[in-house]
Write a protein that holds these residues in place. Sequence first.
Motif, PDB file in Angstrom:
ATOM      1  N   VAL A 194       0.839  -1.211   0.000  1.00 44.02           N
ATOM      2  CA  VAL A 194       0.000   0.000   0.000  1.00 44.02           C
ATOM      3  C   VAL A 194       0.866   1.250   0.000  1.00 44.02           C
ATOM      4  CG1 VAL A 194      -1.747   1.319   1.259  1.00 44.02           C
ATOM      5  CG2 VAL A 194      -1.889  -1.188   1.175  1.00 44.02           C
ATOM      6  N   GLU A 236      -1.419   7.779  -1.350  1.00 47.08           N
ATOM      7  CA  GLU A 236      -1.291   8.695  -2.487  1.00 47.08           C
ATOM      8  C   GLU A 236      -0.846  10.081  -2.023  1.00 47.08           C
ATOM      9  OE1 GLU A 236      -5.158   8.423  -4.212  1.00 47.08           O
ATOM     10  OE2 GLU A 236      -4.670   6.642  -5.400  1.00 47.08           O
ATOM     11  N   LYS A 287      -5.593   3.804   1.198  1.00 53.48           N
ATOM     12  CA  LYS A 287      -5.119   3.989  -0.177  1.00 53.48           C
ATOM     13  C   LYS A 287      -4.923   5.474  -0.480  1.00 53.48           C
ATOM     14  CE  LYS A 287      -6.369   3.067  -5.011  1.00 53.48           C
ATOM     15  NZ  LYS A 287      -6.391   4.474  -5.434  1.00 53.48           N
ATOM     16  N   GLU A 288      -5.856   6.298  -0.043  1.00 56.37           N
ATOM     17  CA  GLU A 288      -5.745   7.744  -0.280  1.00 56.37           C
ATOM     18  C   GLU A 288      -4.569   8.340   0.493  1.00 56.37           C
ATOM     19  OE1 GLU A 288     -10.429   8.890  -1.130  1.00 56.37           O
ATOM     20  OE2 GLU A 288      -9.712   8.674   0.929  1.00 56.37           O
TER      21      GLU A 288
END
Length: 364
Positions: free
Chosen positions: A166, A259, A255-256
Amino acid sequence: MKKIVVFSNMYPSVEHPTYGIFVKNQVELLKASGVVIDIQVIDNPKAGKVNALLKYGKWFASSLIYLVGNRKNLTLTHAHYAFPTGYISLVGKRLFKLPYVVTLHGGDIDKMPKKSPRIAKLTRTILQEASHVITVGERLKQEVVTSFGVSETNVTVMSMGVDRTVFHPLERAAIREELGLPENEPVILFIGNLIREKGVLELVQAFTALQKQLPDASLRLVGSAKSAAFVEEVKEYITTHQIEGIHFEGTKTQKELAEWLAAADVLALPSYHEGFGLVALEAMAAGAPVVASDVGGLSYLLADGAGILVPAREVESLQQGLLQALSGDGAINVAKREEIVHEHSYEMILEKLLKIYGEIERTR
Protein backbone atom coordinates in the motif's frame (compact mmCIF):
# COMPACT_ATOMS: atom_id res chain seq x y z
CA MET A 1 -2.64 -23.43 17.59
CA LYS A 2 -6.40 -23.44 18.17
CA LYS A 3 -7.87 -19.94 18.19
CA ILE A 4 -6.92 -16.44 19.36
CA VAL A 5 -9.27 -13.66 20.37
CA VAL A 6 -8.17 -10.06 19.94
CA PHE A 7 -9.51 -7.43 22.32
CA SER A 8 -9.25 -3.77 21.33
CA ASN A 9 -10.91 -0.51 22.31
CA MET A 10 -10.24 0.81 18.79
CA TYR A 11 -11.39 -0.84 15.58
CA PRO A 12 -12.68 0.55 12.28
CA SER A 13 -16.25 0.46 11.08
CA VAL A 14 -18.09 1.61 7.95
CA GLU A 15 -18.83 4.93 9.65
CA HIS A 16 -15.28 5.32 11.03
CA PRO A 17 -12.98 3.49 8.57
CA THR A 18 -9.66 4.70 10.03
CA TYR A 19 -10.46 4.28 13.73
CA GLY A 20 -7.91 1.75 14.99
CA ILE A 21 -7.18 0.63 11.41
CA PHE A 22 -3.73 -0.54 12.55
CA VAL A 23 -5.33 -3.18 14.77
CA LYS A 24 -7.55 -4.46 11.96
CA ASN A 25 -4.57 -4.56 9.60
CA GLN A 26 -2.70 -6.79 12.04
CA VAL A 27 -5.71 -9.03 12.50
CA GLU A 28 -6.04 -9.43 8.72
CA LEU A 29 -2.31 -10.11 8.43
CA LEU A 30 -2.58 -12.92 10.98
CA LYS A 31 -5.67 -14.37 9.32
CA ALA A 32 -3.89 -14.42 5.96
CA SER A 33 -1.09 -16.46 7.56
CA GLY A 34 -3.57 -19.09 8.70
CA VAL A 35 -4.19 -18.02 12.32
CA VAL A 36 -7.83 -18.44 13.41
CA ILE A 37 -8.91 -15.21 15.08
CA ASP A 38 -12.06 -13.80 16.64
CA ILE A 39 -12.40 -10.16 17.68
CA GLN A 40 -14.12 -8.44 20.58
CA VAL A 41 -13.71 -4.74 19.85
CA ILE A 42 -15.09 -1.23 20.21
CA ASP A 43 -15.70 0.54 16.90
CA ASN A 44 -17.34 3.64 18.33
CA PRO A 45 -14.99 6.63 18.79
CA LYS A 46 -17.54 8.83 20.57
CA ALA A 47 -16.02 10.54 23.60
CA GLY A 48 -17.62 11.73 26.85
CA LYS A 49 -18.18 10.00 30.19
CA VAL A 50 -21.65 8.66 29.38
CA ASN A 51 -20.60 7.30 25.99
CA ALA A 52 -17.47 5.74 27.51
CA LEU A 53 -19.41 4.01 30.28
CA LEU A 54 -21.98 2.65 27.85
CA LYS A 55 -19.60 1.39 25.19
CA TYR A 56 -17.06 -0.09 27.62
CA GLY A 57 -19.77 -1.68 29.73
CA LYS A 58 -21.36 -3.31 26.68
CA TRP A 59 -17.97 -4.41 25.35
CA PHE A 60 -16.84 -5.90 28.68
CA ALA A 61 -20.06 -7.87 29.11
CA SER A 62 -19.90 -9.15 25.53
CA SER A 63 -16.22 -10.10 25.92
CA LEU A 64 -16.85 -11.95 29.18
CA ILE A 65 -19.72 -13.91 27.62
CA TYR A 66 -17.43 -14.73 24.70
CA LEU A 67 -14.70 -16.05 27.04
CA VAL A 68 -17.18 -18.23 28.94
CA GLY A 69 -18.44 -19.79 25.70
CA ASN A 70 -15.10 -20.19 23.94
CA ARG A 71 -12.54 -20.76 26.70
CA LYS A 72 -11.90 -24.41 25.70
CA ASN A 73 -11.19 -23.46 22.08
CA LEU A 74 -8.74 -20.63 22.77
CA THR A 75 -4.94 -20.78 22.81
CA LEU A 76 -4.51 -17.26 24.14
CA THR A 77 -5.97 -13.75 24.12
CA HIS A 78 -4.29 -10.64 22.72
CA ALA A 79 -5.24 -7.23 24.10
CA HIS A 80 -4.40 -3.93 22.46
CA TYR A 81 -3.87 -1.29 25.16
CA ALA A 82 -3.21 -2.19 28.78
CA PHE A 83 -6.18 -0.58 30.52
CA PRO A 84 -9.06 -0.94 30.22
CA THR A 85 -8.73 -3.43 27.35
CA GLY A 86 -6.08 -5.63 28.95
CA TYR A 87 -8.25 -6.10 32.02
CA ILE A 88 -10.51 -8.58 30.20
CA SER A 89 -7.42 -10.62 29.29
CA LEU A 90 -6.42 -10.59 32.97
CA VAL A 91 -9.90 -11.83 33.88
CA GLY A 92 -9.59 -14.57 31.27
CA LYS A 93 -6.31 -15.71 32.81
CA ARG A 94 -7.59 -15.75 36.37
CA LEU A 95 -10.92 -17.43 35.61
CA PHE A 96 -9.92 -19.82 32.80
CA LYS A 97 -6.09 -19.96 32.93
CA LEU A 98 -5.85 -18.39 29.46
CA PRO A 99 -2.42 -16.82 28.78
CA TYR A 100 -2.40 -13.43 27.15
CA VAL A 101 -0.32 -10.96 25.18
CA VAL A 102 -0.80 -7.21 25.54
CA THR A 103 0.35 -4.61 23.02
CA LEU A 104 1.04 -1.13 24.39
CA HIS A 105 0.54 1.85 22.08
CA GLY A 106 1.64 4.80 24.21
CA GLY A 107 -1.28 6.53 25.87
CA ASP A 108 -1.99 3.45 27.97
CA ILE A 109 1.39 4.04 29.62
CA ASP A 110 1.92 7.80 29.23
CA LYS A 111 -1.56 8.96 30.24
CA MET A 112 -3.91 6.31 31.63
CA PRO A 113 -1.94 5.26 34.76
CA LYS A 114 -1.66 8.92 35.76
CA LYS A 115 -5.45 9.26 36.03
CA SER A 116 -5.60 7.47 39.38
CA PRO A 117 -3.55 5.22 41.68
CA ARG A 118 -6.10 2.44 41.12
CA ILE A 119 -5.61 2.50 37.33
CA ALA A 120 -1.83 2.61 37.81
CA LYS A 121 -2.02 -0.46 40.08
CA LEU A 122 -4.25 -2.34 37.63
CA THR A 123 -1.95 -1.48 34.75
CA ARG A 124 1.02 -2.84 36.68
CA THR A 125 -0.86 -6.08 37.43
CA ILE A 126 -2.00 -6.48 33.81
CA LEU A 127 1.56 -6.06 32.54
CA GLN A 128 3.20 -8.27 35.15
CA GLU A 129 0.75 -11.15 34.64
CA ALA A 130 0.94 -11.06 30.83
CA SER A 131 2.72 -13.96 29.13
CA HIS A 132 4.32 -11.35 26.89
CA VAL A 133 4.24 -7.58 26.52
CA ILE A 134 4.69 -5.90 23.15
CA THR A 135 5.56 -2.21 22.98
CA VAL A 136 5.37 -0.25 19.73
CA GLY A 137 8.51 1.71 20.60
CA GLU A 138 11.80 1.40 22.48
CA ARG A 139 11.01 4.20 24.93
CA LEU A 140 7.80 2.42 25.95
CA LYS A 141 9.79 -0.75 26.63
CA GLN A 142 12.12 1.12 28.96
CA GLU A 143 9.12 2.60 30.78
CA VAL A 144 7.49 -0.82 31.19
CA VAL A 145 10.69 -2.33 32.56
CA THR A 146 11.73 0.49 34.89
CA SER A 147 8.36 1.83 36.08
CA PHE A 148 6.11 -1.24 36.00
CA GLY A 149 8.55 -3.95 37.05
CA VAL A 150 8.23 -6.19 33.99
CA SER A 151 11.18 -8.42 33.14
CA GLU A 152 13.07 -7.16 30.10
CA THR A 153 13.07 -10.69 28.66
CA ASN A 154 9.28 -10.59 28.65
CA VAL A 155 9.03 -7.44 26.51
CA THR A 156 9.42 -7.17 22.74
CA VAL A 157 9.60 -3.93 20.78
CA MET A 158 7.45 -4.33 17.69
CA SER A 159 5.54 -1.67 15.79
CA MET A 160 2.22 -2.34 14.07
CA GLY A 161 4.19 -2.45 10.84
CA VAL A 162 3.77 -0.97 7.39
CA ASP A 163 2.11 -2.62 4.39
CA ARG A 164 4.55 -2.03 1.56
CA THR A 165 1.97 -3.13 -0.98
CA VAL A 166 0.00 0.00 0.00
CA PHE A 167 2.71 2.47 1.06
CA HIS A 168 5.42 2.79 -1.56
CA PRO A 169 6.76 5.49 -3.90
CA LEU A 170 4.47 6.48 -6.77
CA GLU A 171 4.98 8.65 -9.83
CA ARG A 172 4.61 12.09 -8.24
CA ALA A 173 3.45 14.11 -11.23
CA ALA A 174 0.62 11.68 -12.00
CA ILE A 175 -0.51 11.48 -8.37
CA ARG A 176 -0.42 15.26 -7.98
CA GLU A 177 -2.56 15.64 -11.07
CA GLU A 178 -5.02 13.10 -9.66
CA LEU A 179 -5.16 14.96 -6.33
CA GLY A 180 -5.41 18.38 -7.96
CA LEU A 181 -2.08 19.59 -6.58
CA PRO A 182 0.09 22.01 -8.61
CA GLU A 183 3.12 20.15 -9.97
CA ASN A 184 5.76 22.58 -8.66
CA GLU A 185 4.10 23.61 -5.39
CA PRO A 186 6.05 22.57 -2.25
CA VAL A 187 3.53 20.48 -0.29
CA ILE A 188 3.84 20.04 3.48
CA LEU A 189 1.55 17.27 4.71
CA PHE A 190 0.17 16.57 8.17
CA ILE A 191 -1.75 13.36 8.88
CA GLY A 192 -3.35 12.74 12.26
CA ASN A 193 -6.11 13.79 14.59
CA LEU A 194 -6.50 17.56 14.60
CA ILE A 195 -5.83 18.04 18.30
CA ARG A 196 -3.51 20.32 20.24
CA GLU A 197 -1.20 17.48 21.33
CA LYS A 198 -0.31 16.76 17.70
CA GLY A 199 1.35 20.19 17.43
CA VAL A 200 -1.05 21.43 14.77
CA LEU A 201 -1.03 25.07 15.92
CA GLU A 202 2.78 25.14 16.07
CA LEU A 203 2.83 23.67 12.56
CA VAL A 204 0.55 26.44 11.30
CA GLN A 205 2.81 29.03 12.92
CA ALA A 206 5.96 27.43 11.45
CA PHE A 207 4.33 27.31 8.03
CA THR A 208 3.47 31.01 8.28
CA ALA A 209 7.14 31.85 8.90
CA LEU A 210 8.23 29.45 6.15
CA GLN A 211 6.14 31.26 3.55
CA LYS A 212 8.63 34.15 3.61
CA GLN A 213 11.16 31.83 1.93
CA LEU A 214 8.66 29.65 0.03
CA PRO A 215 5.59 31.76 -0.82
CA ASP A 216 4.17 29.05 -3.12
CA ALA A 217 4.18 26.34 -0.44
CA SER A 218 0.97 24.83 0.88
CA LEU A 219 0.10 23.01 4.09
CA ARG A 220 -2.37 20.15 3.78
CA LEU A 221 -3.99 18.97 7.02
CA VAL A 222 -5.42 15.46 6.71
CA GLY A 223 -7.28 13.97 9.64
CA SER A 224 -10.30 13.91 11.86
CA ALA A 225 -11.47 16.99 13.77
CA LYS A 226 -11.66 15.17 17.12
CA SER A 227 -11.76 18.50 18.95
CA ALA A 228 -14.13 20.90 17.20
CA ALA A 229 -13.17 23.69 19.61
CA PHE A 230 -9.47 23.31 18.83
CA VAL A 231 -10.04 23.20 15.07
CA GLU A 232 -12.04 26.40 15.38
CA GLU A 233 -9.16 27.96 17.31
CA VAL A 234 -6.74 27.03 14.52
CA LYS A 235 -9.07 28.40 11.84
CA GLU A 236 -9.50 31.63 13.80
CA TYR A 237 -5.71 31.97 14.01
CA ILE A 238 -5.44 31.47 10.24
CA THR A 239 -8.12 34.08 9.59
CA THR A 240 -6.75 36.60 12.08
CA HIS A 241 -3.24 36.39 10.60
CA GLN A 242 -4.55 36.25 7.03
CA ILE A 243 -2.61 33.08 6.25
CA GLU A 244 -3.07 31.56 2.82
CA GLY A 245 -2.15 28.14 1.54
CA ILE A 246 -3.56 26.03 4.40
CA HIS A 247 -6.13 23.41 3.43
CA PHE A 248 -8.21 21.10 5.62
CA GLU A 249 -8.50 17.90 3.60
CA GLY A 250 -10.63 15.78 5.97
CA THR A 251 -10.14 12.06 6.60
CA LYS A 252 -8.83 9.62 4.02
CA THR A 253 -8.73 5.87 3.41
CA GLN A 254 -5.44 3.96 3.62
CA LYS A 255 -5.12 3.99 -0.18
CA GLU A 256 -5.74 7.74 -0.28
CA LEU A 257 -3.22 8.35 2.51
CA ALA A 258 -0.62 6.44 0.52
CA GLU A 259 -1.29 8.69 -2.49
CA TRP A 260 -1.04 11.88 -0.41
CA LEU A 261 2.24 10.72 1.11
CA ALA A 262 3.66 9.88 -2.31
CA ALA A 263 2.63 13.33 -3.56
CA ALA A 264 3.99 15.31 -0.59
CA ASP A 265 7.41 16.92 -0.34
CA VAL A 266 7.54 16.39 3.41
CA LEU A 267 5.43 14.93 6.22
CA ALA A 268 5.33 17.02 9.39
CA LEU A 269 4.57 15.30 12.69
CA PRO A 270 5.21 17.86 15.47
CA SER A 271 3.53 15.84 18.26
CA TYR A 272 4.01 16.62 21.95
CA HIS A 273 4.29 12.86 22.62
CA GLU A 274 4.09 9.79 20.41
CA GLY A 275 4.27 6.11 21.35
CA PHE A 276 5.61 5.15 17.94
CA GLY A 277 4.38 7.39 15.11
CA LEU A 278 3.06 4.91 12.54
CA VAL A 279 2.27 7.60 9.99
CA ALA A 280 5.95 8.57 9.98
CA LEU A 281 6.85 4.98 9.05
CA GLU A 282 4.21 5.00 6.31
CA ALA A 283 5.68 8.25 4.95
CA MET A 284 9.15 6.70 4.93
CA ALA A 285 7.82 3.73 2.97
CA ALA A 286 6.23 6.13 0.47
CA GLY A 287 9.54 7.96 0.07
CA ALA A 288 8.50 11.20 1.78
CA PRO A 289 10.99 12.96 4.09
CA VAL A 290 9.74 13.25 7.67
CA VAL A 291 10.17 16.17 10.05
CA ALA A 292 8.98 15.25 13.53
CA SER A 293 9.31 16.04 17.20
CA ASP A 294 12.17 14.39 19.05
CA VAL A 295 9.81 12.55 21.42
CA GLY A 296 8.82 8.98 22.27
CA GLY A 297 9.13 6.41 19.52
CA LEU A 298 9.92 9.07 16.93
CA SER A 299 13.33 9.63 18.52
CA TYR A 300 14.25 6.03 17.69
CA LEU A 301 12.39 5.68 14.39
CA LEU A 302 14.03 8.75 12.81
CA ALA A 303 17.48 8.39 14.37
CA ASP A 304 20.71 8.38 12.36
CA GLY A 305 19.33 10.65 9.67
CA ALA A 306 16.31 8.53 8.73
CA GLY A 307 14.31 11.72 9.28
CA ILE A 308 14.73 15.19 10.75
CA LEU A 309 14.09 15.51 14.48
CA VAL A 310 13.26 18.84 16.12
CA PRO A 311 12.37 19.81 19.71
CA ALA A 312 8.65 19.59 20.46
CA ARG A 313 6.66 22.86 20.73
CA GLU A 314 9.48 24.95 19.22
CA VAL A 315 8.07 26.79 16.21
CA GLU A 316 11.37 28.15 14.92
CA SER A 317 13.07 24.74 15.07
CA LEU A 318 10.13 23.18 13.26
CA GLN A 319 10.32 25.85 10.56
CA GLN A 320 14.05 25.23 10.07
CA GLY A 321 13.50 21.47 9.95
CA LEU A 322 10.84 21.85 7.26
CA LEU A 323 13.05 24.20 5.26
CA GLN A 324 15.91 21.72 5.51
CA ALA A 325 13.72 18.88 4.23
CA LEU A 326 12.29 20.97 1.40
CA SER A 327 15.73 22.13 0.27
CA GLY A 328 16.65 18.54 -0.58
CA ASP A 329 20.25 19.04 0.52
CA GLY A 330 20.85 15.43 1.52
CA ALA A 331 19.41 15.82 5.01
CA ILE A 332 17.81 12.36 4.85
CA ASN A 333 19.84 9.16 5.01
CA VAL A 334 17.89 7.20 2.39
CA ALA A 335 19.74 3.92 3.02
CA LYS A 336 18.95 4.11 6.74
CA ARG A 337 15.34 4.96 5.96
CA GLU A 338 15.01 1.88 3.76
CA GLU A 339 16.61 -0.29 6.41
CA ILE A 340 14.06 0.85 8.98
CA VAL A 341 11.11 0.38 6.63
CA HIS A 342 12.25 -3.20 5.93
CA GLU A 343 12.65 -3.86 9.66
CA HIS A 344 9.04 -2.75 10.21
CA SER A 345 7.56 -4.43 7.14
CA TYR A 346 4.54 -6.69 7.58
CA GLU A 347 6.67 -9.74 6.77
CA MET A 348 9.06 -9.02 9.66
CA ILE A 349 6.23 -8.12 12.08
CA LEU A 350 4.34 -11.33 11.27
CA GLU A 351 7.46 -13.42 11.88
CA LYS A 352 7.99 -11.85 15.33
CA LEU A 353 4.33 -12.15 16.32
CA LEU A 354 4.00 -15.80 15.32
CA LYS A 355 7.18 -16.59 17.27
CA ILE A 356 5.69 -15.01 20.43
CA TYR A 357 2.42 -16.92 20.00
CA GLY A 358 4.28 -20.18 19.35
CA GLU A 359 6.45 -19.86 22.47
CA ILE A 360 3.36 -19.22 24.62
CA GLU A 361 1.57 -22.24 23.13
CA ARG A 362 4.55 -24.51 23.78
CA THR A 363 4.71 -23.55 27.46
CA ARG A 364 1.01 -24.01 28.23
